[in-house]
Scaffold this motif. Structure first.
Motif, PDB file in Angstrom:
ATOM      1  N   PHE A  52      35.989  35.224  40.236  1.00 54.11           N
ATOM      2  CA  PHE A  52      34.946  36.251  40.267  1.00 54.11           C
ATOM      3  C   PHE A  52      34.048  36.089  41.498  1.00 54.11           C
ATOM      4  O   PHE A  52      33.586  37.076  42.081  1.00 54.11           O
ATOM      5  CB  PHE A  52      34.091  36.186  38.996  1.00 54.11           C
ATOM      6  CG  PHE A  52      34.600  37.069  37.885  1.00 54.11           C
ATOM      7  CD1 PHE A  52      34.730  38.432  38.067  1.00 54.11           C
ATOM      8  CD2 PHE A  52      34.950  36.529  36.664  1.00 54.11           C
ATOM      9  CE1 PHE A  52      35.215  39.247  37.056  1.00 54.11           C
ATOM     10  CE2 PHE A  52      35.432  37.332  35.641  1.00 54.11           C
ATOM     11  CZ  PHE A  52      35.563  38.695  35.837  1.00 54.11           C
ATOM     12  N   CYS A  75      41.564  42.276  46.381  1.00 53.40           N
ATOM     13  CA  CYS A  75      41.235  42.364  44.952  1.00 53.40           C
ATOM     14  C   CYS A  75      42.037  41.415  44.074  1.00 53.40           C
ATOM     15  O   CYS A  75      41.890  41.460  42.839  1.00 53.40           O
ATOM     16  CB  CYS A  75      41.431  43.801  44.467  1.00 53.40           C
ATOM     17  SG  CYS A  75      40.243  44.980  45.130  1.00 53.40           S
ATOM     18  N   ALA A  78      39.969  39.530  41.587  1.00 55.78           N
ATOM     19  CA  ALA A  78      39.524  40.400  40.495  1.00 55.78           C
ATOM     20  C   ALA A  78      40.669  40.662  39.524  1.00 55.78           C
ATOM     21  O   ALA A  78      40.474  40.647  38.298  1.00 55.78           O
ATOM     22  CB  ALA A  78      38.992  41.720  41.052  1.00 55.78           C
ATOM     23  N   GLU A  82      40.523  39.641  35.619  1.00 53.07           N
ATOM     24  CA  GLU A  82      40.636  40.723  34.634  1.00 53.07           C
ATOM     25  C   GLU A  82      41.857  40.539  33.741  1.00 53.07           C
ATOM     26  O   GLU A  82      41.808  40.822  32.539  1.00 53.07           O
ATOM     27  CB  GLU A  82      40.699  42.065  35.361  1.00 53.07           C
ATOM     28  CG  GLU A  82      39.383  42.452  36.025  1.00 53.07           C
ATOM     29  CD  GLU A  82      39.538  43.586  37.027  1.00 53.07           C
ATOM     30  OE1 GLU A  82      40.673  44.094  37.182  1.00 53.07           O
ATOM     31  OE2 GLU A  82      38.535  43.944  37.677  1.00 53.07           O
ATOM     32  N   THR A  85      40.994  37.906  31.186  1.00 53.97           N
ATOM     33  CA  THR A  85      40.103  38.481  30.171  1.00 53.97           C
ATOM     34  C   THR A  85      40.884  39.360  29.207  1.00 53.97           C
ATOM     35  O   THR A  85      40.672  39.318  27.986  1.00 53.97           O
ATOM     36  CB  THR A  85      38.998  39.312  30.843  1.00 53.97           C
ATOM     37  OG1 THR A  85      38.272  38.485  31.764  1.00 53.97           O
ATOM     38  CG2 THR A  85      38.040  39.876  29.809  1.00 53.97           C
ATOM     39  N   LEU A  86      41.801  40.154  29.747  1.00 58.32           N
ATOM     40  CA  LEU A  86      42.614  41.029  28.908  1.00 58.32           C
ATOM     41  C   LEU A  86      43.471  40.227  27.935  1.00 58.32           C
ATOM     42  O   LEU A  86      43.571  40.566  26.748  1.00 58.32           O
ATOM     43  CB  LEU A  86      43.500  41.906  29.796  1.00 58.32           C
ATOM     44  CG  LEU A  86      44.394  42.932  29.094  1.00 58.32           C
ATOM     45  CD1 LEU A  86      43.554  43.915  28.298  1.00 58.32           C
ATOM     46  CD2 LEU A  86      45.258  43.673  30.107  1.00 58.32           C
ATOM     47  N   ARG A 112      38.512  47.942  26.702  1.00 56.90           N
ATOM     48  CA  ARG A 112      37.559  47.953  27.820  1.00 56.90           C
ATOM     49  C   ARG A 112      38.088  47.117  28.980  1.00 56.90           C
ATOM     50  O   ARG A 112      37.983  47.511  30.146  1.00 56.90           O
ATOM     51  CB  ARG A 112      36.193  47.436  27.364  1.00 56.90           C
ATOM     52  CG  ARG A 112      35.439  48.377  26.455  1.00 56.90           C
ATOM     53  CD  ARG A 112      33.959  48.044  26.426  1.00 56.90           C
ATOM     54  NE  ARG A 112      33.721  46.696  25.954  1.00 56.90           N
ATOM     55  CZ  ARG A 112      33.535  46.366  24.684  1.00 56.90           C
ATOM     56  NH1 ARG A 112      33.589  47.309  23.752  1.00 56.90           N
ATOM     57  NH2 ARG A 112      33.305  45.114  24.338  1.00 56.90           N
ATOM     58  N   ALA A 113      38.655  45.957  28.671  1.00 62.79           N
ATOM     59  CA  ALA A 113      39.212  45.107  29.726  1.00 62.79           C
ATOM     60  C   ALA A 113      40.367  45.809  30.428  1.00 62.79           C
ATOM     61  O   ALA A 113      40.507  45.733  31.669  1.00 62.79           O
ATOM     62  CB  ALA A 113      39.683  43.778  29.126  1.00 62.79           C
ATOM     63  N   ILE A 116      38.954  48.503  32.788  1.00 54.27           N
ATOM     64  CA  ILE A 116      38.383  47.929  34.010  1.00 54.27           C
ATOM     65  C   ILE A 116      39.487  47.559  34.990  1.00 54.27           C
ATOM     66  O   ILE A 116      39.382  47.802  36.202  1.00 54.27           O
ATOM     67  CB  ILE A 116      37.522  46.702  33.664  1.00 54.27           C
ATOM     68  CG1 ILE A 116      36.274  47.140  32.887  1.00 54.27           C
ATOM     69  CG2 ILE A 116      37.112  45.949  34.935  1.00 54.27           C
ATOM     70  CD1 ILE A 116      35.442  45.986  32.365  1.00 54.27           C
ATOM     71  N   MET A 117      40.584  46.997  34.479  1.00 57.52           N
ATOM     72  CA  MET A 117      41.708  46.652  35.356  1.00 57.52           C
ATOM     73  C   MET A 117      42.334  47.914  35.958  1.00 57.52           C
ATOM     74  O   MET A 117      42.670  47.948  37.150  1.00 57.52           O
ATOM     75  CB  MET A 117      42.755  45.850  34.583  1.00 57.52           C
ATOM     76  CG  MET A 117      43.995  45.536  35.387  1.00 57.52           C
ATOM     77  SD  MET A 117      45.107  44.379  34.570  1.00 57.52           S
ATOM     78  CE  MET A 117      44.273  42.835  34.909  1.00 57.52           C
ATOM     79  N   THR A 120      40.188  49.179  38.745  1.00 51.53           N
ATOM     80  CA  THR A 120      40.322  48.362  39.952  1.00 51.53           C
ATOM     81  C   THR A 120      41.590  48.732  40.722  1.00 51.53           C
ATOM     82  O   THR A 120      41.578  48.858  41.955  1.00 51.53           O
ATOM     83  CB  THR A 120      40.351  46.870  39.588  1.00 51.53           C
ATOM     84  OG1 THR A 120      39.197  46.539  38.807  1.00 51.53           O
ATOM     85  CG2 THR A 120      40.355  46.009  40.837  1.00 51.53           C
TER      86      THR A 120
END
Length: 231
Positions: A52, A75, A78, A82, A85-86, A112-113, A116-117, A120
């Motif tokens: 991050f 990226c 990131a 992500e 997190t997913l 939500r995860a 976000i991915m 990106t």
């Protein structure tokens, strides 16, 4: 097992055994009791924090020094964070109780995860000057806000309030220096805080999306009004 209970008791005292009422939390604490497993968890968490931190650094270098790096390369940190997190949220939702609303909350976090991915990835395509409409790039954000709205009724149940309050009170009892965590918030205040916090965020994303897609011709001052009103 009895050995895990003994170690939990040594760490948290008699009140700490209440953790065992929550199967997932008990498993997590038992997992961390093993030094090697605790080291693995700390290492993974440290790597995610590092990724991050690397992302804004790479963006700053590319923009300020006009590096001809591909945005997908920039990226990568990131994407890694992500993806982790997913995976964690997806695995977590498998162990939740569907009858108490916990499963719905975990599914919402997973969606939500994923959104976000997706945002990106689409943003990288846009920055690489692919022929991609701005509203398409923003679509995952709008989907994420829809998920947040559907998640709200599960988040403000009395069961969720009681669980959060119990967790904070237990933490304050075990660590007197954290007594400020002891929650005096009423259920009505809890619901109001979550509803208002969710709605202002949804409104901000919606107005921002309409602005950047040129569907709403207003000043940015108006767009950020929900933030100022909330603060």
């Amino acid at each position: 097992g009895d050995a895990d209970k003994r170690r939990l008791y040594d760490l948290y005292g008699e009140e700490g055994l209440k953790i065992l009422d929550n199967e997932m939390m008990a498993g997590f604490h038992s997992f961390l009791l093993e030094p090697f497993q605790a080291l693995c968890f700390a290492s993974c968490f440290g790597l995610i924090v590092m990724f991050f931190l690397m992302f804004p650094i790479l963006v700053a270098i590319k923009v300020d020094y006009h590096k001809h790096w591909n945005w997908f390369v920039v990226c990568i940190p990131a994407f890694v964070a992500e993806a982790f997190t997913l995976c964690v949220t997806y695995i977590g939702c498998q162990n939740r109780d569907a009858t108490t609303g916990e499963r719905a909350c975990s599914i919402a976090a997973t969606l939500r995860a994923a959104c976000i991915m997706a945002f990106t990835v689409l943003m990288c395509f846009k920055l690489q000057e692919y022929d991609l409409e701005t509203w398409v790039v923003c679509m995952p954000l709008l989907i994420m806000e829809v998920v947040v709205l559907f998640h709200l009724p599960f988040k403000v149940t009395r069961e969720s309030y009681v669980q959060i309050k119990a967790d904070r009170d237990l933490e304050a009892q075990q660590h007197p220096e954290l007594s400020f965590l002891e929650d005096q918030e009423t259920y009505a205040e809890y619901v109001t805080k979550n509803v208002v916090g969710t709605l202002w965020h949804v409104l901000l994303v919606l107005l921002g999306t309409l602005k950047v897609t040129a569907l709403l011709n207003v000043h940015w001052v108006i767009i950020f009004t929900p933030v100022w009103a909330y603060l």
